[in-house]
Scaffold this motif. Sequence first.
Motif, PDB file in Angstrom:
ATOM      1  N   TYR A 144       0.814  -1.227   0.000  1.00 29.04           N
ATOM      2  CA  TYR A 144       0.000   0.000   0.000  1.00 29.04           C
ATOM      3  C   TYR A 144       0.843   1.271   0.000  1.00 29.04           C
ATOM      4  CZ  TYR A 144       1.067   0.868   4.923  1.00 29.04           C
ATOM      5  OH  TYR A 144       1.706   1.138   6.091  1.00 29.04           O
ATOM      6  N   SER A 145       2.042   1.213   0.593  1.00 31.20           N
ATOM      7  CA  SER A 145       2.875   2.401   0.694  1.00 31.20           C
ATOM      8  C   SER A 145       3.476   2.797  -0.651  1.00 31.20           C
ATOM      9  CB  SER A 145       3.993   2.152   1.710  1.00 31.20           C
ATOM     10  OG  SER A 145       4.762   3.312   1.901  1.00 31.20           O
ATOM     11  N   PHE A 146       3.958   1.808  -1.409  1.00 25.13           N
ATOM     12  CA  PHE A 146       4.612   2.089  -2.679  1.00 25.13           C
ATOM     13  C   PHE A 146       3.718   1.840  -3.895  1.00 25.13           C
ATOM     14  CE2 PHE A 146       8.446   1.723  -0.078  1.00 25.13           C
ATOM     15  CZ  PHE A 146       9.234   2.733  -0.606  1.00 25.13           C
ATOM     16  N   GLU A 147       2.577   1.229  -3.691  1.00 29.24           N
ATOM     17  CA  GLU A 147       1.712   0.864  -4.826  1.00 29.24           C
ATOM     18  C   GLU A 147       1.353   2.050  -5.723  1.00 29.24           C
ATOM     19  OE1 GLU A 147      -2.300  -1.792  -5.740  1.00 29.24           O
ATOM     20  OE2 GLU A 147      -1.899  -1.054  -3.710  1.00 29.24           O
ATOM     21  N   PRO A 148       1.095   3.245  -5.180  1.00 28.52           N
ATOM     22  CA  PRO A 148       0.778   4.372  -6.071  1.00 28.52           C
ATOM     23  C   PRO A 148       1.915   4.723  -7.032  1.00 28.52           C
ATOM     24  CG  PRO A 148       0.104   4.859  -3.817  1.00 28.52           C
ATOM     25  CD  PRO A 148       0.940   3.620  -3.760  1.00 28.52           C
ATOM     26  N   TYR A 149       3.127   4.259  -6.727  1.00 35.77           N
ATOM     27  CA  TYR A 149       4.296   4.573  -7.550  1.00 35.77           C
ATOM     28  C   TYR A 149       4.858   3.305  -8.187  1.00 35.77           C
ATOM     29  CZ  TYR A 149       3.639   8.226  -4.099  1.00 35.77           C
ATOM     30  OH  TYR A 149       3.074   9.175  -3.294  1.00 35.77           O
ATOM     31  N   ALA A 150       4.008   2.305  -8.356  1.00 38.66           N
ATOM     32  CA  ALA A 150       4.445   0.996  -8.848  1.00 38.66           C
ATOM     33  C   ALA A 150       5.149   1.088 -10.198  1.00 38.66           C
ATOM     34  CB  ALA A 150       3.258   0.040  -8.931  1.00 38.66           C
ATOM     35  N   SER A 151       4.648   1.913 -11.098  1.00 36.60           N
ATOM     36  CA  SER A 151       5.250   2.003 -12.430  1.00 36.60           C
ATOM     37  C   SER A 151       6.674   2.542 -12.359  1.00 36.60           C
ATOM     38  CB  SER A 151       4.401   2.884 -13.347  1.00 36.60           C
ATOM     39  OG  SER A 151       4.300   4.204 -12.835  1.00 36.60           O
ATOM     40  N   SER A 152       6.940   3.399 -11.385  1.00 42.30           N
ATOM     41  CA  SER A 152       8.283   3.960 -11.227  1.00 42.30           C
ATOM     42  C   SER A 152       9.249   2.959 -10.616  1.00 42.30           C
ATOM     43  CB  SER A 152       8.242   5.223 -10.354  1.00 42.30           C
ATOM     44  OG  SER A 152       7.506   6.245 -10.983  1.00 42.30           O
ATOM     45  N   ILE A 153       8.794   2.220  -9.608  1.00 40.06           N
ATOM     46  CA  ILE A 153       9.735   1.340  -8.920  1.00 40.06           C
ATOM     47  C   ILE A 153       9.933   0.015  -9.657  1.00 40.06           C
ATOM     48  CG2 ILE A 153       9.180   2.420  -6.717  1.00 40.06           C
ATOM     49  CD1 ILE A 153       7.724  -0.120  -5.930  1.00 40.06           C
ATOM     50  N   ARG A 154       8.957  -0.415 -10.443  1.00 38.09           N
ATOM     51  CA  ARG A 154       9.138  -1.671 -11.188  1.00 38.09           C
ATOM     52  C   ARG A 154      10.245  -1.564 -12.228  1.00 38.09           C
ATOM     53  NH1 ARG A 154       2.725  -2.851 -11.779  1.00 38.09           N
ATOM     54  NH2 ARG A 154       2.447  -4.052  -9.834  1.00 38.09           N
ATOM     55  N   ARG A 155      10.537  -0.364 -12.663  1.00 40.58           N
ATOM     56  CA  ARG A 155      11.639  -0.174 -13.619  1.00 40.58           C
ATOM     57  C   ARG A 155      12.982  -0.565 -13.015  1.00 40.58           C
ATOM     58  NH1 ARG A 155       9.497   5.641 -15.121  1.00 40.58           N
ATOM     59  NH2 ARG A 155      10.838   6.138 -13.361  1.00 40.58           N
ATOM     60  N   LEU A 156      13.045  -0.631 -11.689  1.00 39.24           N
ATOM     61  CA  LEU A 156      14.303  -0.917 -11.016  1.00 39.24           C
ATOM     62  C   LEU A 156      14.611  -2.413 -10.957  1.00 39.24           C
ATOM     63  CD1 LEU A 156      13.954   1.503  -7.964  1.00 39.24           C
ATOM     64  CD2 LEU A 156      14.989   1.970 -10.192  1.00 39.24           C
ATOM     65  N   ILE A 157      13.629  -3.253 -11.230  1.00 36.92           N
ATOM     66  CA  ILE A 157      13.853  -4.697 -11.144  1.00 36.92           C
ATOM     67  C   ILE A 157      14.982  -5.076 -12.091  1.00 36.92           C
ATOM     68  CG2 ILE A 157      12.834  -6.964 -11.596  1.00 36.92           C
ATOM     69  CD1 ILE A 157      10.151  -5.812 -10.693  1.00 36.92           C
ATOM     70  N   TYR A 158      15.964  -5.768 -11.550  1.00 40.91           N
ATOM     71  CA  TYR A 158      17.170  -6.060 -12.304  1.00 40.91           C
ATOM     72  C   TYR A 158      16.883  -7.064 -13.416  1.00 40.91           C
ATOM     73  CZ  TYR A 158      21.906  -7.145 -13.580  1.00 40.91           C
ATOM     74  OH  TYR A 158      23.057  -7.323 -14.290  1.00 40.91           O
ATOM     75  N   ARG A 159      17.336  -6.736 -14.606  1.00 41.06           N
ATOM     76  CA  ARG A 159      17.230  -7.629 -15.757  1.00 41.06           C
ATOM     77  C   ARG A 159      18.612  -7.830 -16.340  1.00 41.06           C
ATOM     78  NH1 ARG A 159      12.801  -4.545 -15.454  1.00 41.06           N
ATOM     79  NH2 ARG A 159      10.750  -5.532 -15.651  1.00 41.06           N
ATOM     80  N   ASP A 160      19.057  -9.044 -16.357  1.00 37.55           N
ATOM     81  CA  ASP A 160      20.382  -9.372 -16.885  1.00 37.55           C
ATOM     82  C   ASP A 160      20.349  -9.282 -18.390  1.00 37.55           C
ATOM     83  OD1 ASP A 160      22.824 -10.350 -17.586  1.00 37.55           O
ATOM     84  OD2 ASP A 160      22.791 -12.021 -16.166  1.00 37.55           O
ATOM     85  N   LEU A 161      21.013  -8.274 -18.960  1.00 32.54           N
ATOM     86  CA  LEU A 161      20.970  -8.070 -20.396  1.00 32.54           C
ATOM     87  C   LEU A 161      21.651  -9.196 -21.150  1.00 32.54           C
ATOM     88  CD1 LEU A 161      21.760  -4.240 -20.570  1.00 32.54           C
ATOM     89  CD2 LEU A 161      19.540  -5.380 -20.574  1.00 32.54           C
ATOM     90  N   ASP A 162      22.519  -9.963 -20.468  1.00 31.45           N
ATOM     91  CA  ASP A 162      23.190 -11.062 -21.133  1.00 31.45           C
ATOM     92  C   ASP A 162      22.378 -12.347 -21.060  1.00 31.45           C
ATOM     93  OD1 ASP A 162      25.358  -9.484 -21.738  1.00 31.45           O
ATOM     94  OD2 ASP A 162      26.322  -9.868 -19.800  1.00 31.45           O
ATOM     95  N   GLY A 163      21.336 -12.315 -20.247  1.00 24.70           N
ATOM     96  CA  GLY A 163      20.567 -13.545 -20.073  1.00 24.70           C
ATOM     97  C   GLY A 163      19.228 -13.489 -20.729  1.00 24.70           C
TER      98      GLY A 163
END
Length: 217
Positions: A198-217
Amino acid sequence: MTRDILARFNVFKRCDSIQMSSIRLGPASVEDNAFIAQRATESIGKQMHLILGATTSLILSDNTSGLALTKAIYAVPSTSALRSLVYTNLVFDLTHIIHIIAALPSLASFTCEVRGLSSSIGDIPANERPEALRSAYYPLSKPFGELHVPYTAASSADKVAIVAMQLAVLCPKFAYVDPPPKLRNAFSREVAWASCNYSFEPYASSIRRLIYRDLDG
């Protein structure tokens, strides 16, 4: 090395203007700290301002007495063009990172050890919760987009993730965190879970961008 650059060789007095691609200030010695202690804070500040006006990239190891160089950065003119700042041996919490970003309006990339004060969302102090931060600081910086976090034995994925998400709430273009490889999975899980809280949900689109994605994988 710090003393040499700041004063001994008077680098910035030799030319009317000087530009460098990158400047590195190494660890301060006992002699460096004695040299700084003998001079007024204003003098150190002026030298730091000249350094920040001469480069867009600064690598800094600030173990000077009283963190004189970092305090000088906090007070730099708002015209500083520095885009990349790397600290090699200092630990920053959210408050210190906010001070750095606020002082450097062109900063796009920051590297430092991160040790947030909260290890879970429920422990975040009221004045550091997303809504309170947003109200106090947004937009903190439009150019700021990257946070690089070196690994230490004291590194905590949960604490790094919370600080990163707090910054994402404040900086519209902040979208990339480079956590240590050992922490990436735990970091991403924390961010994914928080985006539904509930605390971060209003900003979900902003924080989901931070999820690490291995560009080599």
